[in-house]
Design an enzyme around this catalytic site. Structure first.
Site, PDB file in Angstrom:
ATOM      1  N   HIS A 278     -35.572 -16.832  14.249  1.00  0.00           N
ATOM      2  CA  HIS A 278     -34.785 -17.893  14.865  1.00  0.00           C
ATOM      3  C   HIS A 278     -35.665 -18.681  15.834  1.00  0.00           C
ATOM      4  O   HIS A 278     -36.115 -18.174  16.852  1.00  0.00           O
ATOM      5  CB  HIS A 278     -33.539 -17.407  15.605  1.00  0.00           C
ATOM      6  N   GLY A 279     -35.909 -19.924  15.469  1.00  0.00           N
ATOM      7  CA  GLY A 279     -36.705 -20.815  16.306  1.00  0.00           C
ATOM      8  C   GLY A 279     -38.201 -20.572  16.224  1.00  0.00           C
ATOM      9  O   GLY A 279     -38.965 -21.209  16.958  1.00  0.00           O
TER      10      GLY A 279
ATOM     11  N   HIS B 288     -28.424 -18.853   4.025  1.00  0.00           N
ATOM     12  CA  HIS B 288     -27.250 -18.560   4.843  1.00  0.00           C
ATOM     13  C   HIS B 288     -26.044 -19.254   4.215  1.00  0.00           C
ATOM     14  O   HIS B 288     -25.972 -20.479   4.171  1.00  0.00           O
ATOM     15  CB  HIS B 288     -27.473 -19.069   6.276  1.00  0.00           C
TER      16      HIS B 288
ATOM     17  N   GLU C 157     -32.497  -7.478  12.589  1.00  0.00           N
ATOM     18  CA  GLU C 157     -33.307  -8.683  12.764  1.00  0.00           C
ATOM     19  C   GLU C 157     -33.110  -9.164  14.192  1.00  0.00           C
ATOM     20  O   GLU C 157     -31.992  -9.512  14.590  1.00  0.00           O
ATOM     21  CB  GLU C 157     -32.928  -9.782  11.766  1.00  0.00           C
TER      22      GLU C 157
ATOM     23  N   THR D 119     -27.320 -20.963  14.697  1.00  0.00           N
ATOM     24  CA  THR D 119     -26.861 -19.702  15.277  1.00  0.00           C
ATOM     25  C   THR D 119     -27.443 -19.530  16.670  1.00  0.00           C
ATOM     26  O   THR D 119     -28.658 -19.551  16.856  1.00  0.00           O
ATOM     27  CB  THR D 119     -27.277 -18.518  14.382  1.00  0.00           C
TER      28      THR D 119
ATOM     29  N   ARG E  22     -21.943 -25.917   5.072  1.00  0.00           N
ATOM     30  CA  ARG E  22     -22.593 -27.151   5.518  1.00  0.00           C
ATOM     31  C   ARG E  22     -23.914 -27.419   4.792  1.00  0.00           C
ATOM     32  O   ARG E  22     -24.398 -28.551   4.799  1.00  0.00           O
ATOM     33  CB  ARG E  22     -22.841 -27.130   7.027  1.00  0.00           C
TER      34      ARG E  22
ATOM     35  N   ASN F 113     -36.643 -19.226   4.718  1.00  0.00           N
ATOM     36  CA  ASN F 113     -35.266 -19.703   4.652  1.00  0.00           C
ATOM     37  C   ASN F 113     -35.266 -21.136   4.094  1.00  0.00           C
ATOM     38  O   ASN F 113     -35.903 -22.020   4.668  1.00  0.00           O
ATOM     39  CB  ASN F 113     -34.643 -19.672   6.054  1.00  0.00           C
TER      40      ASN F 113
ATOM     41  N   ASP G 222     -32.516 -23.047   3.582  1.00  0.00           N
ATOM     42  CA  ASP G 222     -31.279 -23.773   3.898  1.00  0.00           C
ATOM     43  C   ASP G 222     -31.524 -25.259   4.123  1.00  0.00           C
ATOM     44  O   ASP G 222     -30.707 -26.105   3.738  1.00  0.00           O
ATOM     45  CB  ASP G 222     -30.632 -23.210   5.169  1.00  0.00           C
TER      46      ASP G 222
END
Length: 260
Positions: free
Chosen positions: A214-215, A43, A151, A101, A49, A7, A9
């Site tokens: 995530h994380g 994302h 996911e 998220t 943002r 990712n 981002d």
């Protein structure tokens, strides 16, 4: 070996800190391919943002790797994704006040909207993944909705691991109490891994492909990567953070070594 989606981002986050054109996320695409990443993940948030519409367009058009575009089920966002036609769209929840998220998409509460988004994306030949919590019922609903992928949200596991081993949680929204004794945290860590593994196995038994993210970072990724049913991990912040010191290619290679 478990596949790695990177990712990017947070390259755009750094750019937005000064509202200028540098660094450009597009410049990461060749490095990802050179380092052996399997997928580019971005994302397109409703508040823009970090990744902007033009970023998303250029990344989908120019990437030598498949693009996984994470997005909400908001109709205006789905309109954009349908026009761009990335390899995959991952439907995620969104709250504008959140830092990142904080949980999976509630596909029971938002079943009708999720189904409409999936049908529209499939009409444009975009495969769909649902970013959901590791719950057996949700795996069954995801299959019924016609998604190709799920996911699994690994945030609970990542937060517990961070508290147990002395790192700060990856966000300030912790899902467990900070003052729990060490043996309790160890139990919760084992339970969170069992929940992820059980959900992954159930999803795979239904014919769904399974990703997780995530994380996840260099300290906690190995047990998740070792799960038999998990085919892919999507990891961003920890790789981009390490790249500040090692360079992006080395940061990706370090993560891929752990996935082996």
């Amino acid at each position: 070996m478990t596949k790695l989606g990177v990712n990017i981002d947070h390259i755009a986050v750094l750019r937005e800190a000064r509202k200028i054109n540098d660094p450009d996320p597009i410049q990461a695409l060749g490095v990802l391919a050179l380092a052996g990443a399997d997928q580019v993940t971005i994302h397109l948030r409703e508040d823009r943002r970090h990744i902007h519409d033009e970023d998303a367009r250029r990344i989908v058009e120019l990437s030598p790797l498949p693009v996984n575009l994470e997005c909400s089920i908001d109709e205006s966002i789905i309109d954009i994704v349908c026009r761009l036609r990335p390899h995959r769209a991952t439907l995620v929840p969104e709250r504008r006040e959140e830092v990142t998220t904080e949980g999976g998409l509630d596909i029971i509460k938002y079943e009708d909207r999720a189904l409409k988004a999936i049908e529209r994306l499939h009409a444009e030949e975009v495969e769909v993944s649902l970013f959901i919590d590791p719950d057996l019922e949700l795996m069954t609903v995801a299959d019924a909705l016609g998604a190709e992928w799920v996911e699994l949200h690994t945030g609970a596991y990542a937060n517990i691991h961070a508290m147990l081993y002395g790192n700060l949680p990856h966000s300030h929204h912790s899902i467990v109490e900070l003052d729990l004794p060490r043996h309790t945290l160890k139990t919760k860590l084992e339970e969170s891994l069992a929940s992820l593994s059980g959900a992954a196995d159930h999803a795979a038994s239904l014919g769904l492909k399974v990703a997780a993210g995530h994380g996840l970072n260099y300290q906690n990724v190995t047990p998740v990567a070792a799960m038999r049913a998990v085919e892919e991990l999507n990891i961003g912040q920890s790789i981009i953070a390490r790249s500040v010191f090692t360079g992006l290619e080395k940061a990706i290679l370090d993560m891929k070594a752990l996935l082996r």
